[in-house]
Design a protein around this motif. Sequence first.
Motif, PDB file in Angstrom:
ATOM      1  N   GLY A   1       0.812  -1.207   0.000  1.00  0.00           N
ATOM      2  CA  GLY A   1       0.000   0.000   0.000  1.00  0.00           C
ATOM      3  C   GLY A   1       0.850   1.263   0.000  1.00  0.00           C
ATOM      4  O   GLY A   1       1.986   1.271   0.479  1.00  0.00           O
ATOM      5  N   TRP A   2       0.295   2.340  -0.547  1.00  0.00           N
ATOM      6  CA  TRP A   2       1.016   3.614  -0.651  1.00  0.00           C
ATOM      7  C   TRP A   2       1.348   4.163   0.728  1.00  0.00           C
ATOM      8  O   TRP A   2       0.571   4.018   1.687  1.00  0.00           O
ATOM      9  CB  TRP A   2       0.146   4.618  -1.414  1.00  0.00           C
ATOM     10  CG  TRP A   2       0.815   5.958  -1.613  1.00  0.00           C
ATOM     11  CD1 TRP A   2       1.631   6.320  -2.636  1.00  0.00           C
ATOM     12  CD2 TRP A   2       0.705   7.104  -0.769  1.00  0.00           C
ATOM     13  NE1 TRP A   2       2.049   7.622  -2.483  1.00  0.00           N
ATOM     14  CE2 TRP A   2       1.499   8.136  -1.336  1.00  0.00           C
ATOM     15  CE3 TRP A   2       0.021   7.366   0.430  1.00  0.00           C
ATOM     16  CZ2 TRP A   2       1.622   9.394  -0.767  1.00  0.00           C
ATOM     17  CZ3 TRP A   2       0.152   8.619   1.004  1.00  0.00           C
ATOM     18  CH2 TRP A   2       0.936   9.620   0.406  1.00  0.00           C
ATOM     19  N   GLN A   3       2.518   4.809   0.820  1.00  0.00           N
ATOM     20  CA  GLN A   3       2.942   5.465   2.052  1.00  0.00           C
ATOM     21  C   GLN A   3       3.668   6.752   1.696  1.00  0.00           C
ATOM     22  O   GLN A   3       4.517   6.772   0.798  1.00  0.00           O
ATOM     23  CB  GLN A   3       3.877   4.558   2.871  1.00  0.00           C
ATOM     24  CG  GLN A   3       4.263   5.138   4.222  1.00  0.00           C
ATOM     25  CD  GLN A   3       5.002   4.123   5.086  1.00  0.00           C
ATOM     26  OE1 GLN A   3       5.200   2.979   4.684  1.00  0.00           O
ATOM     27  NE2 GLN A   3       5.412   4.536   6.271  1.00  0.00           N
ATOM     28  N   CYS A   4       3.344   7.828   2.356  1.00  0.00           N
ATOM     29  CA  CYS A   4       3.941   9.125   2.065  1.00  0.00           C
ATOM     30  C   CYS A   4       5.444   9.089   2.321  1.00  0.00           C
ATOM     31  O   CYS A   4       5.888   8.671   3.403  1.00  0.00           O
ATOM     32  CB  CYS A   4       3.288  10.219   2.921  1.00  0.00           C
ATOM     33  SG  CYS A   4       3.989  11.871   2.651  1.00  0.00           S
TER      34      CYS A   4
ATOM     35  N   HIS B   1       7.309  11.578   2.769  1.00  0.00           N
ATOM     36  CA  HIS B   1       7.719  12.664   3.665  1.00  0.00           C
ATOM     37  C   HIS B   1       7.365  12.389   5.126  1.00  0.00           C
ATOM     38  O   HIS B   1       8.203  12.571   6.020  1.00  0.00           O
ATOM     39  CB  HIS B   1       7.079  13.982   3.217  1.00  0.00           C
ATOM     40  CG  HIS B   1       7.818  14.646   2.097  1.00  0.00           C
ATOM     41  ND1 HIS B   1       7.646  15.967   1.760  1.00  0.00           N
ATOM     42  CD2 HIS B   1       8.744  14.182   1.238  1.00  0.00           C
ATOM     43  CE1 HIS B   1       8.434  16.282   0.745  1.00  0.00           C
ATOM     44  NE2 HIS B   1       9.099  15.199   0.405  1.00  0.00           N
ATOM     45  N   CYS B   2       6.127  11.972   5.394  1.00  0.00           N
ATOM     46  CA  CYS B   2       5.709  11.827   6.791  1.00  0.00           C
ATOM     47  C   CYS B   2       5.337  10.398   7.175  1.00  0.00           C
ATOM     48  O   CYS B   2       5.108  10.114   8.358  1.00  0.00           O
ATOM     49  CB  CYS B   2       4.538  12.771   7.089  1.00  0.00           C
ATOM     50  SG  CYS B   2       2.989  12.292   6.273  1.00  0.00           S
ATOM     51  N   GLY B   3       5.260   9.495   6.205  1.00  0.00           N
ATOM     52  CA  GLY B   3       4.953   8.100   6.505  1.00  0.00           C
ATOM     53  C   GLY B   3       3.482   7.787   6.597  1.00  0.00           C
ATOM     54  O   GLY B   3       3.100   6.636   6.827  1.00  0.00           O
ATOM     55  N   CYS B   4       2.637   8.801   6.417  1.00  0.00           N
ATOM     56  CA  CYS B   4       1.188   8.591   6.488  1.00  0.00           C
ATOM     57  C   CYS B   4       0.733   7.669   5.347  1.00  0.00           C
ATOM     58  O   CYS B   4       1.259   7.716   4.243  1.00  0.00           O
ATOM     59  CB  CYS B   4       0.477   9.937   6.393  1.00  0.00           C
ATOM     60  SG  CYS B   4      -1.326   9.818   6.329  1.00  0.00           S
ATOM     61  N   LYS B   5      -0.259   6.843   5.609  1.00  0.00           N
ATOM     62  CA  LYS B   5      -0.767   5.924   4.601  1.00  0.00           C
ATOM     63  C   LYS B   5      -2.127   6.345   4.048  1.00  0.00           C
ATOM     64  O   LYS B   5      -2.690   5.656   3.203  1.00  0.00           O
ATOM     65  CB  LYS B   5      -0.858   4.510   5.172  1.00  0.00           C
ATOM     66  CG  LYS B   5       0.503   3.911   5.524  1.00  0.00           C
ATOM     67  CD  LYS B   5       0.382   2.458   5.934  1.00  0.00           C
ATOM     68  CE  LYS B   5       1.757   1.842   6.191  1.00  0.00           C
ATOM     69  NZ  LYS B   5       1.667   0.418   6.570  1.00  0.00           N
TER      70      LYS B   5
ATOM     71  N   TRP C   1      -0.811  10.891  -6.010  1.00  0.00           N
ATOM     72  CA  TRP C   1      -1.219  10.545  -4.656  1.00  0.00           C
ATOM     73  C   TRP C   1      -0.924  11.766  -3.782  1.00  0.00           C
ATOM     74  O   TRP C   1       0.211  12.235  -3.738  1.00  0.00           O
ATOM     75  CB  TRP C   1      -0.431   9.348  -4.133  1.00  0.00           C
ATOM     76  CG  TRP C   1      -0.882   8.020  -4.635  1.00  0.00           C
ATOM     77  CD1 TRP C   1      -1.575   7.069  -3.944  1.00  0.00           C
ATOM     78  CD2 TRP C   1      -0.669   7.463  -5.944  1.00  0.00           C
ATOM     79  NE1 TRP C   1      -1.806   5.964  -4.725  1.00  0.00           N
ATOM     80  CE2 TRP C   1      -1.268   6.185  -5.970  1.00  0.00           C
ATOM     81  CE3 TRP C   1      -0.051   7.927  -7.098  1.00  0.00           C
ATOM     82  CZ2 TRP C   1      -1.254   5.373  -7.089  1.00  0.00           C
ATOM     83  CZ3 TRP C   1      -0.046   7.129  -8.221  1.00  0.00           C
ATOM     84  CH2 TRP C   1      -0.634   5.871  -8.211  1.00  0.00           C
ATOM     85  N   GLU C   2      -1.930  12.270  -3.092  1.00  0.00           N
ATOM     86  CA  GLU C   2      -1.731  13.415  -2.202  1.00  0.00           C
ATOM     87  C   GLU C   2      -1.957  12.982  -0.763  1.00  0.00           C
ATOM     88  O   GLU C   2      -2.998  12.430  -0.408  1.00  0.00           O
ATOM     89  CB  GLU C   2      -2.680  14.563  -2.550  1.00  0.00           C
ATOM     90  CG  GLU C   2      -2.431  15.797  -1.691  1.00  0.00           C
ATOM     91  CD  GLU C   2      -3.134  17.028  -2.207  1.00  0.00           C
ATOM     92  OE1 GLU C   2      -3.461  17.906  -1.388  1.00  0.00           O
ATOM     93  OE2 GLU C   2      -3.351  17.125  -3.440  1.00  0.00           O
ATOM     94  N   CYS C   3      -0.927  13.213   0.055  1.00  0.00           N
ATOM     95  CA  CYS C   3      -0.987  12.786   1.453  1.00  0.00           C
ATOM     96  C   CYS C   3      -2.088  13.530   2.197  1.00  0.00           C
ATOM     97  O   CYS C   3      -2.185  14.758   2.122  1.00  0.00           O
ATOM     98  CB  CYS C   3       0.364  13.021   2.121  1.00  0.00           C
ATOM     99  SG  CYS C   3       0.403  12.552   3.867  1.00  0.00           S
ATOM    100  N   PHE C   4      -2.903  12.814   2.926  1.00  0.00           N
ATOM    101  CA  PHE C   4      -4.000  13.399   3.689  1.00  0.00           C
ATOM    102  C   PHE C   4      -3.484  14.256   4.830  1.00  0.00           C
ATOM    103  O   PHE C   4      -4.119  15.241   5.222  1.00  0.00           O
ATOM    104  CB  PHE C   4      -4.884  12.276   4.240  1.00  0.00           C
ATOM    105  CG  PHE C   4      -6.106  12.752   4.956  1.00  0.00           C
ATOM    106  CD1 PHE C   4      -7.259  13.083   4.245  1.00  0.00           C
ATOM    107  CD2 PHE C   4      -6.118  12.882   6.341  1.00  0.00           C
ATOM    108  CE1 PHE C   4      -8.398  13.536   4.910  1.00  0.00           C
ATOM    109  CE2 PHE C   4      -7.255  13.335   7.003  1.00  0.00           C
ATOM    110  CZ  PHE C   4      -8.405  13.668   6.290  1.00  0.00           C
ATOM    111  N   LEU C   5      -2.293  13.920   5.359  1.00  0.00           N
ATOM    112  CA  LEU C   5      -1.775  14.612   6.534  1.00  0.00           C
ATOM    113  C   LEU C   5      -0.939  15.840   6.189  1.00  0.00           C
ATOM    114  O   LEU C   5      -1.188  16.942   6.676  1.00  0.00           O
ATOM    115  CB  LEU C   5      -0.936  13.641   7.377  1.00  0.00           C
ATOM    116  CG  LEU C   5      -0.473  14.144   8.750  1.00  0.00           C
ATOM    117  CD1 LEU C   5      -1.693  14.442   9.623  1.00  0.00           C
ATOM    118  CD2 LEU C   5       0.406  13.090   9.425  1.00  0.00           C
ATOM    119  N   CYS C   6       0.082  15.658   5.305  1.00  0.00           N
ATOM    120  CA  CYS C   6       1.002  16.768   5.029  1.00  0.00           C
ATOM    121  C   CYS C   6       0.795  17.408   3.663  1.00  0.00           C
ATOM    122  O   CYS C   6       1.404  18.444   3.367  1.00  0.00           O
ATOM    123  CB  CYS C   6       2.452  16.311   5.168  1.00  0.00           C
ATOM    124  SG  CYS C   6       3.021  15.213   3.832  1.00  0.00           S
TER     125      CYS C   6
END
Length: 320
Positions: A39-42, A44-48, A62-67
Amino acid sequence: MSINAIQFQRGLSLPQFQALYGSEQQCERALVAARWPHGWQCAHCGCKRFFHTRNGTGRLLWECFLCGYQSSSIVGTVMEHTHLPLRLWFLAMYLLTQNKNAISALALKRQLGVSYKTAWLMKHKLMQTMAQRDERYRLQGRVEIDDAYLGGERAGHINGGRRAANKTAFVAAVQTSDDGRPLYMRLTPVADFTNEHMRHWASRHLSAGCHVVSDGTRAFAQVQHAQATHERYVTGGGRKGAQTPQLRWVNTLLGNLKTSMAGTYHSFDHTKYAQRYLAEFCWRFNRRFDMPAMLPRLLRALVTTPALPLKLLRTSEVSG
């Protein structure tokens, strides 16, 4: 004469390739699965957690939900910054992996319908990926080694030494099985066949406990500094040396290499790019036991290898 099961195995046929990777969407899905199998993982911050968007060219992001970091499936890979459809990259991988005698950049240009510069860049990125992938592995057990050369139209030697003028020297090494069959090989350019260079080569490419079988080249005794035993046969040059039974496989594979190079490449700058062309031959040989798996394995290497800019690819390699 019995049929060689490896030579007559089923490869990945063109209809099968088209069924698996015939559309841009299929190639994107295969690339994503190879790059992020869990699965995808950011980065920069490791958010999935993420959501999808698209850039100006229509490429999926893919755009990170967190950063908020955005990335495409090719950012940070060998294919970064490419303007080519993924279908062409997959076709290039297919042509390089399923053809025993390789394919030249000129032939790749014609098959893909791209410029020669683009075909050259793609081929060298793929070859460099192969070289870096195999660099991680060391030979084990019984290993046959020999000195060999690429190029060289004029006779003579450099400063009276062993290295021939106008040639690129390399060490050919073949790991054999307990029943005497070839398993894996390494073809490594070296500056010269000196004690210092052979010690360095052995420390990088041999596992401790190897049993090395060589011809009479004196510098090969340096493999003992890498905790290997050494068996030496003084054969002389020419046909007698090539027919030494203890060195059967390294001589056979060097002959196959020469035939493959002569039949595929009109010429190439072996002083700069020998390592890549030799690595390409080794990569296919070392994975010949399962031809259909070659493309997925190269894809996995491609998406886990950092970007290779043109400046780096044009740089002359440092020999071991």
